[in-house]
Design a protein around this motif. Sequence first.
Motif, short mmCIF file in Angstrom:
data_model
loop_
_atom_site.label_atom_id
_atom_site.label_comp_id
_atom_site.label_asym_id
_atom_site.label_seq_id
_atom_site.Cartn_x
_atom_site.Cartn_y
_atom_site.Cartn_z
N GLY A 205 0.80 -1.22 0.00
CA GLY A 205 0.00 0.00 0.00
C GLY A 205 0.83 1.26 0.00
N SER A 206 2.14 1.11 -0.15
CA SER A 206 3.06 2.24 -0.22
C SER A 206 3.96 2.02 -1.43
CB SER A 206 3.91 2.31 1.06
OG SER A 206 4.83 3.37 1.00
N VAL A 207 4.30 3.09 -2.14
CA VAL A 207 5.02 2.95 -3.40
C VAL A 207 6.39 2.30 -3.18
CG1 VAL A 207 6.00 5.29 -3.26
CG2 VAL A 207 5.70 4.17 -5.49
N HIS A 208 6.74 1.41 -4.08
CA HIS A 208 8.01 0.67 -4.00
C HIS A 208 9.20 1.54 -4.38
CE1 HIS A 208 11.16 -1.99 -5.76
NE2 HIS A 208 10.85 -2.77 -4.74
N ASP A 209 9.06 2.35 -5.41
CA ASP A 209 10.17 3.15 -5.92
C ASP A 209 10.69 4.11 -4.84
OD1 ASP A 209 11.51 4.26 -8.62
OD2 ASP A 209 11.00 5.94 -7.31
N PRO A 210 12.00 4.09 -4.56
CA PRO A 210 12.51 4.92 -3.45
C PRO A 210 12.39 6.42 -3.71
CG PRO A 210 14.31 3.83 -4.62
CD PRO A 210 13.05 3.22 -5.13
N LYS A 211 12.54 6.86 -4.94
CA LYS A 211 12.40 8.29 -5.25
C LYS A 211 10.96 8.72 -5.04
CE LYS A 211 13.70 7.68 -9.47
NZ LYS A 211 13.74 6.20 -9.35
N ALA A 212 10.03 7.91 -5.53
CA ALA A 212 8.61 8.23 -5.37
C ALA A 212 8.20 8.20 -3.90
CB ALA A 212 7.76 7.24 -6.17
N PHE A 213 8.81 7.31 -3.13
CA PHE A 213 8.52 7.20 -1.70
C PHE A 213 8.90 8.49 -0.99
CE2 PHE A 213 9.77 5.67 2.64
CZ PHE A 213 8.50 5.32 3.07
N ILE A 214 10.01 9.08 -1.38
CA ILE A 214 10.46 10.33 -0.77
C ILE A 214 9.66 11.52 -1.28
CG2 ILE A 214 12.40 11.97 -0.61
CD1 ILE A 214 14.28 9.51 -0.77
N LEU A 215 9.47 11.60 -2.58
CA LEU A 215 8.86 12.79 -3.19
C LEU A 215 7.35 12.86 -2.99
CD1 LEU A 215 10.89 12.80 -6.51
CD2 LEU A 215 11.01 14.55 -4.71
N GLY A 216 6.71 11.74 -2.76
CA GLY A 216 5.27 11.73 -2.52
C GLY A 216 4.50 12.32 -3.69
N ALA A 217 3.64 13.28 -3.42
CA ALA A 217 2.76 13.86 -4.44
C ALA A 217 3.50 14.60 -5.53
CB ALA A 217 1.77 14.81 -3.77
N HIS A 218 4.79 14.79 -5.37
CA HIS A 218 5.57 15.56 -6.35
C HIS A 218 6.37 14.66 -7.29
CE1 HIS A 218 4.53 19.21 -4.17
NE2 HIS A 218 4.84 18.56 -3.06
N CYS A 219 5.94 13.40 -7.45
CA CYS A 219 6.66 12.45 -8.32
C CYS A 219 5.82 12.13 -9.54
CB CYS A 219 6.98 11.18 -7.54
SG CYS A 219 7.88 9.96 -8.54
N GLY A 220 6.39 12.33 -10.73
CA GLY A 220 5.69 12.03 -11.97
C GLY A 220 6.14 10.77 -12.65
N CYS A 221 7.06 10.01 -12.03
CA CYS A 221 7.58 8.81 -12.69
C CYS A 221 7.01 7.52 -12.12
CB CYS A 221 9.10 8.77 -12.65
SG CYS A 221 9.82 8.45 -11.02
#
Length: 340
Positions: A205-221
């Motif tokens: 239930g939480s994003v796997h990608d480490p960049k997306a995990f940090i950036l949260g709502a500000h991740c487009g990848c």
Amino acid sequence: MKHFTKTVAQLNALADDGIVPGINYLLFQGQESIWETRGFAQTWPVPEILTPDMQYDLASLTKVLGTVPVIMMLVQEGKIAIDDPVQKYLPEFGDARPTIRHLLTHTSGISGYIPHRDQLSPQELKRAFLSQQRVDSSFNRQIRYADVNFLYLGWIIEAVCRQPVQTVITERVLRPLGLAGATFHPAADRCVPTEIQPGRGLIRGSVHDPKAFILGAHCGCAGLFASMEDLEQFSHALIETNLAGLLTSKTVDCLFRDQTPLSGPHSRSFGWKLLHSRAADRHLLISHTGFTGTWMILDRQTDQGMIVLTNRVHPTAKNQAYLDRRDHIFASYLAEMQTA
């Protein structure tokens, strides 16, 4: 509907042979379809049976389901242009050469190492991506797939729309299309788990990608979760109704043509990878994969597609056997599309 005997057998074998814990797949032609769910949502700490309505971490499918449609809408509205320099919207970026086209086709040459990347705050990570990345010799010369391109595209969307990119995707793509199970904030008990990692444990239930995990709502990848029903609905909308009218026919045409700035034919449109049909006319199909074990292939000309959702990173992302089999499944599907 064609039977796709070899393709279906290979898809079933992914789960049956334990290459992935479980699989949801859909092959469609018009309104006819083959849909199967088999195997497990997780194998650790206790086995859990997979169900058809579970949500998957789509990983990089976020790029083509969310970020690309928004970018193309902004182009249609005249708010951005494909060949605008990245620096026009992200002045902190120190190179005036890469354009939005370069980002969309992974020809930007933007790369670089960010020390301790996964320990940075969201603000520090964005600042590092904009200030510490450089344009290397591959710029405008070769396709080199990289998440950084879609991080920049997400921040360009934010600069224009004045909202987090994932909010924009939700409001401009997910809600208008009525994708009820597509969300950046899923309920964990509805999700298929991904990897077991030191520090994070079982990711569910939480994003796997480490960049997306940090950036949260500000991740487009990465960051989008969805069920098979959502992807089926999106796929039909994209190739049959220009994404329910969100895009123009001319815009969707662009997705099925080489859009790289390189000389000669190449395999990238805006966000999507291009595949050649085995039909006599060799028309182009679009495809994309996700690190967690997801993929889509869509043929607008014949109204066909294959959507596959697995959690191939559970319990570990070290799974070369999956990558090898995926290539064979792609080949089988393309071949069987042209048979009776």
